[in-house]
Enzyme design. Structure first.
Site, PDB file in Angstrom:
ATOM      1  N   ASN A  31       0.621  -1.269   0.069  1.00 56.34           N
ATOM      2  CA  ASN A  31      -0.036  -0.012   0.015  1.00 56.34           C
ATOM      3  C   ASN A  31       0.846   1.400  -0.144  1.00 56.34           C
ATOM      4  O   ASN A  31       0.330   2.214  -0.170  1.00 56.34           O
ATOM      5  CB  ASN A  31      -0.728  -0.099   1.265  1.00 56.34           C
ATOM      6  CG  ASN A  31      -0.218  -0.249   2.523  1.00 56.34           C
ATOM      7  OD1 ASN A  31       0.369  -1.318   2.536  1.00 56.34           O
ATOM      8  ND2 ASN A  31      -0.116   0.688   3.489  1.00 56.34           N
ATOM      9  N   THR A  81     -24.905  -9.498  12.491  1.00 57.09           N
ATOM     10  CA  THR A  81     -25.927  -9.139  11.375  1.00 57.09           C
ATOM     11  C   THR A  81     -25.399  -8.716  10.111  1.00 57.09           C
ATOM     12  O   THR A  81     -24.501  -7.564  10.145  1.00 57.09           O
ATOM     13  CB  THR A  81     -27.208  -8.175  11.918  1.00 57.09           C
ATOM     14  OG1 THR A  81     -27.433  -8.731  13.003  1.00 57.09           O
ATOM     15  CG2 THR A  81     -28.065  -7.956  11.138  1.00 57.09           C
ATOM     16  N   CYS A 131      -3.376   4.798   7.764  1.00 56.67           N
ATOM     17  CA  CYS A 131      -3.818   4.162   8.984  1.00 56.67           C
ATOM     18  C   CYS A 131      -2.802   4.632   9.925  1.00 56.67           C
ATOM     19  O   CYS A 131      -2.971   4.433  11.175  1.00 56.67           O
ATOM     20  CB  CYS A 131      -3.928   2.698   8.937  1.00 56.67           C
ATOM     21  SG  CYS A 131      -5.247   2.083   7.768  1.00 56.67           S
ATOM     22  N   HIS A 183     -14.010  -0.067   0.399  1.00 55.73           N
ATOM     23  CA  HIS A 183     -13.640   1.599   0.144  1.00 55.73           C
ATOM     24  C   HIS A 183     -12.440   1.778  -0.782  1.00 55.73           C
ATOM     25  O   HIS A 183     -12.221   2.794  -0.900  1.00 55.73           O
ATOM     26  CB  HIS A 183     -13.659   2.412   1.407  1.00 55.73           C
ATOM     27  CG  HIS A 183     -12.368   1.852   2.174  1.00 55.73           C
ATOM     28  ND1 HIS A 183     -11.426   3.093   2.554  1.00 55.73           N
ATOM     29  CD2 HIS A 183     -11.886   1.136   3.104  1.00 55.73           C
ATOM     30  CE1 HIS A 183     -10.503   2.730   3.289  1.00 55.73           C
ATOM     31  NE2 HIS A 183     -10.763   1.495   3.713  1.00 55.73           N
TER      32      HIS A 183
END
Ligand code: PLP
Length: 412
Positions: free
Chosen positions: A156, A242, A332, A206
């Protein structure tokens, strides 16, 4: 209008993915419910699974939904390690390349600290590419103790593509499962899970024009992943929680589109990237391109350079004030003023590593973006250098003052 050149951090959502997201947000129904609304949501979830699987060369049953790249990487590292150890307690070595994203590195360190793993960081060369000889030597000496190998598809920060074919072939000889973080690779280079021979692969929404907070781990069924999240038993008990039909439908549209248009996208962004790098080299001749110089061995959208005498953070803010948004490396890590672990692993010294800038292109990038960077960068570099010099002088003065100050530590 600002120039956004940080698509590796996140890229704008594809209009079609936005439309699908909004459309599905208006509906209700838990995909695990048995009534009509629940069954309709379940259909969306399963159709999305089929679309993601078909785009990435996987079977639908190999897709485990997650909330993004970080969770997929954690599930791969921890889930594969625990599953492997459950069958063979002698397999404690956890092999990861030294240039992995923190979403792989940190769980690996955590497993060493808390779960009895023996962490092995595999070295890379000056381009950020894994040293195959070191991997071979590690496997020949200790392959029967290895639980898992994780090597990213593409880095990255510096954009290096890893030789995964060779990595998988070596690991297979020793019965070691291989995970690859393909968060940056999908949509930029061809990614086919079945053809890769990998056991597990991470993808994130994303980074490919989908929404944030959604992703997947592709994992071979015979692997037996140990769950990291426990609860309602969704995703065959491997990942409870969920499912959000809207996010998954939108994610599937983005993955499908990114894969379908990968070749033309790569050509578009590589053209812009090459023009930018050539322009920077003319304008700032001592800037150093990091990662492979050969464009076939790096991500087409990635340019990464170091500027001697500059602090990357200063450059970032100076460019930002001129309306150009870039990164010093992984988003990050932003805000943590430390040289990148990737550059250090590549053998770049600390001072040079501090002057890093990553510029990454995306679908919405245009040639005028390159022009604007080249217009404002030289002055930003001059100012960052002047600030860097002044900072070093101040630090030097403080160091000599401290050296000549009386030792008063015992008085306090
Ligand atoms: N892996 C890589 C290579 C990344 O670049 C990122 C994001 O920066 C991640 C993992 C984390 O993905 P996510 O933001 O979806 O959690």
């Amino acid at each position: 209008m600002s120039v956004y050149l940080d698509h590796a951090a996140t890229t704008p959502m594809l209009p079609a993915a936005q439309r699908v997201l909004v459309e599905h947000l208006a509906r209700t129904g838990n995909p695990s419910s048995l009534h009509t609304a629940g069954r309709a949501a379940r259909r969306v979830v399963e159709e999305s699974r089929e679309r993601v699987a078909a785009s990435l060369g996987a079977r639908p049953s190999e897709v485990v939904w997650t909330c993004g790249g970080t969770e997929s990487d954690n599930l791969a590292v921890k889930g594969l390690f625990w599953a492997r150890r459950a069958h063979d307690t002698s397999r404690r070595r956890l092999l990861v390349s030294a240039v992995e994203h923190h979403a792989v590195l940190d769980p690996a360190f955590w497993m060493a600290e808390h779960a009895g793993a023996e962490l092995v960081l595999l070295p890379v060369d000056g381009d950020g590419v894994i040293e195959l000889d070191a991997l071979r030597a590690e496997l020949e000496a200790h392959g029967d103790q290895a639980a898992l190998l994780s090597v990213m598809w593409a880095n990255n920060e510096v954009g290096s593509l890893q030789p995964l074919g060779e990595v998988v072939a070596l690991a297979r000889r020793h019965g070691v499962p291989v995970h690859a973080d393909a968060v940056q690779a999908v949509g930029q280079v061809p990614v086919d899970f079945a053809a890769s021979g990998l056991d597990a692969l991470t993808v994130s929404g994303h980074k490919v024009g989908g929404p944030g907070g959604v992703g997947a781990l592709l994992a071979r069924r015979d692997l037996g992943l140990t769950p990291v999240l426990h609860g309602g038993g969704q995703e065959r008990g491997v990942r409870s929680g969920t499912l959000d039909a809207a996010l998954l439908a939108s994610f599937a549209v983005a993955v499908e589109d990114a894969v379908a248009h990968q070749a033309e996208h790569a050509q578009h962004v590589a053209g812009l990237r090459d023009a930018l790098v050539a322009g920077i080299r003319r304008a700032v001749p001592d800037a150093v391109l990091r990662g492979p110089a050969d464009s076939a061995r790096r991500l087409p959208a990635n340019a990464h350079l170091t500027f001697p005498g500059c602090e990357g953070d200063s450059l970032l803010y100076l460019l930002d004030s001129a309306g150009v948004e870039v990164s010093t490396g992984s988003a990050c890590q932003a805000g943590v003023p430390q040289p990148s672990h990737v550059l250090l692993a590549m053998g770049v010294d600390e001072d040079d590593a501090r002057g890093a800038l990553r510029l990454t292109f995306g679908r919405t990038s245009r040639a005028t973006d390159v022009d604007r960077v080249l217009e404002v960068l030289p002055a930003a570099v001059d100012r960052a250098r002047a600030a860097g010099l002044a900072g070093r002088r101040r630090a030097g003065a403080q160091t000599s003052a401290a050296a000549s100050a009386p030792d008063v530590a015992g008085v306090r």
